[in-house]
Design an enzyme around this catalytic site. Structure first.
Site, PDB file in Angstrom:
ATOM      1  N   LYS A 175      36.115  33.210  43.937  1.00 54.61           N
ATOM      2  CA  LYS A 175      35.058  32.734  43.043  1.00 54.61           C
ATOM      3  C   LYS A 175      35.254  31.268  42.655  1.00 54.61           C
ATOM      4  CE  LYS A 175      33.533  37.190  41.215  1.00 54.61           C
ATOM      5  NZ  LYS A 175      34.476  38.116  41.886  1.00 54.61           N
TER       6      LYS A 175
HETATM    7  C1  LIG Z   1      33.974  39.227  42.761  1.00 53.88           C
HETATM    8  C2  LIG Z   1      34.998  39.815  43.687  1.00 53.88           C
HETATM    9  C3  LIG Z   1      34.643  40.602  44.818  1.00 53.88           C
HETATM   10  C4  LIG Z   1      33.209  40.985  45.113  1.00 53.88           C
HETATM   11  O1  LIG Z   1      32.433  39.916  45.566  1.00 53.88           O
HETATM   12  P1  LIG Z   1      30.830  40.033  45.542  1.00 53.88           P
HETATM   13  O2  LIG Z   1      30.337  38.687  45.907  1.00 53.88           O
HETATM   14  O3  LIG Z   1      30.466  40.441  44.141  1.00 53.88           O
HETATM   15  O4  LIG Z   1      30.461  41.091  46.535  1.00 53.88           O
HETATM   16  C5  LIG Z   1      35.646  41.044  45.668  1.00 53.88           C
HETATM   17  N1  LIG Z   1      36.952  40.775  45.419  1.00 53.88           N
HETATM   18  C6  LIG Z   1      37.338  40.045  44.343  1.00 53.88           C
HETATM   19  C7  LIG Z   1      38.791  39.804  44.125  1.00 53.88           C
HETATM   20  C8  LIG Z   1      36.382  39.530  43.453  1.00 53.88           C
HETATM   21  O5  LIG Z   1      36.792  38.826  42.382  1.00 53.88           O
END
Ligand SMILES: *Cc1c(COP(=O)(O)O)cnc(C)c1O
Length: 434
Positions: A107
């Site tokens: 993210k």
């Molecule tokens: C947010 C997140 C996901 C999921 O990603 P999306 O874009 O919501 O499908 C998977 N793994 C981790 C560690 C995350 O923080």
């Protein structure tokens, strides 16, 4: 480039409007009007380019009409101050490690890009007004957003989190920063925090006093930049995958990450197919089985960032494929794993290959092991560092793991937070006075 709403009831928006608003007025998600194909020559020589060079080419296709080249380049290069290496785990399976950013999770890429793009738009405005970003978090989003926006001029971030319900490692990543980051410790649950944020956006007095925006993962400026690392992944495995089909597997919760990959495919990225890896919240897996989308309340799992019962970006996938179920099934398949299976995978992969997965990446790795054909090479996205799930991972493998220096630095910092009750009146009062 203009952005339309997936609900098609809202006016077209400019990039700036889409970024500042986040959600369209008809509650739909913004989509770019056009998805440009990248030239053949780009893919022919992509392995000679750096991550930043590749990302800038992709960013130019998305944002080049709306952001001057020099500024866009600066934003891309600043965002990608860390690598996303594709590491070989075993024959034909690679881990795209997206956890080398400041908060050790993928993210970071979207949050850092969005912060810089928003900063660019604020800078351009004549009567610059301080932009207030409100974000509710159950842990990971708060840290990525807070660190992404840290020190960006013209922006102030309020992170609302439920008191006592966030792990100490997560909490220190947004409460020790200071500067333009204000942590609000709410005496309630994550849902209470989210309700406060929503109520603030609806409140006339607050909107008259402050410029408010969200840094939600549905924001185009957080979502589209995630396409960058799919292209870079291809550049890294291109040689090893020569003559074979490339499969990309994405541990998915709200489906933003995988949708960015699907955009990449639409731009010409030679990925044959995608696999969406679910945990027990297998709404998308069930959808591909039956053709029916049945959201339901999420259940808690080891891969908690994927505990989503109604994936918000599902509508973007439908829109991208014009609601053509068969077309969706041609490009995407799905797998789902229980907590027992996730734990067994982490343990077995570590024992057999020495590679340490965390619960989200484990779903991705296992889905490749279970689905990869003889003529295919697979890349799964390792979306976080194992140390972010310290107790879970140490318990599974029965060993202590090393905490990366970056995480230790956060843990050394001094916690600064403001405690608030969960009542909107108090939150409003607080915001009116800051
Ligand atoms: C947010 C997140 C996901 C999921 O990603 P999306 O874009 O919501 O499908 C998977 N793994 C981790 C560690 C995350 O923080």
């Amino acid at each position: 480039m203009k952005y339309y709403s997936t609900n098609k009831q809202a006016p077209l928006a400019t990039l700036e409007e889409a970024v500042v608003k986040g959600l369209a007025s008809d509650k739909g998600l913004y989509m770019p009007e056009r998805i440009k194909s990248l030239p053949r020559a780009f893919f022919d020589t992509i392995e000679n380019l750096s991550f930043q060079e590749i990302a800038y080419t992709v960013a130019d296709a998305f944002f080049g009409e709306d952001v001057e080249a020099d500024n866009l380049k600066q934003i891309v290069y600043d965002t990608l101050s860390f690598d996303t290496p594709a590491v070989k785990v075993k024959e034909n399976i690679y881990s795209l490690e997206l956890f080398h950013g400041p908060t050790l999770a993928f993210k970071d890429v979207g949050a850092r890009f969005m912060a810089r793009l928003l900063g660019y738009f604020i800078e351009k405005e004549k009567n610059k007004q301080l932009v207030n970003v409100l974000v509710a978090t159950s842990g990971d989003t708060g840290s990525a957003v807070a660190n992404g926006f840290l020190g960006v001029e013209g922006i102030r971030v309020f992170v609302l989190y439920p008191k006592g319900k966030v792990s100490p490692i997560q909490e220190c990543q947004f409460t020790t920063l200071g500067k333009n980051i204000i942590a609000l410790e709410v005496d309630g649950t994550f849902d209470d925090c989210q309700a406060l944020v929503k109520a603030a956006f609806m409140d006339a007095d607050l909107n008259a006093k402050h410029l408010l925006t969200s840094a939600n993962s549905i924001n185009v400026a957080r979502f589209l930049p995630q396409a960058f690392y799919y292209f870079y992944a291809y550049a890294q495995v291109k040689k090893a995958a020569a003559g074979k089909d490339l499969v990309v597997c994405v541990p998915s919760g709200n489906f933003g990450n995988i949708t960015a990959g699907l955009f990449g495919k639409r731009m010409g990225l030679p990925v044959t197919r995608f696999i969406a890896a679910n945990n027990s919240n297998d709404i998308f897996f069930q959808y591909l089985q039956s053709g029916e989308y049945n959201p339901r309340p999420s259940v808690a799992t080891l891969a908690n960032a994927m505990d989503v019962g109604d994936p918000s970006n599902f509508v973007r996938i439908l829109d991208l494929y014009n609601n053509d179920f068969n077309a969706i099934k041609r490009d995407i398949s799905a797998a789902r794993y229980s907590d027992e299976e996730i734990a067994a995978t982490v343990k077995r992969c570590y024992r057999d290959t020495g590679y340490l997965l965390e619960p989200h990446g484990a779903c991705g790795y296992q889905a490749l092991e279970d689905n990869l054909q003889a003529n295919e090479v697979g890349v799964f996205l390792e979306t976080a560092h194992p140390a972010k799930f310290l107790e879970t991972v140490e318990h599974i493998i029965g060993e202590k793991i090393e905490i990366p220096g970056k995480l230790q630095e956060f843990m050394k910092g001094t916690k600064q937070s403001i405690e608030l009750p969960k009542d909107f009146a108090d939150f409003k009062d607080f915001l009116m006075k800051v």
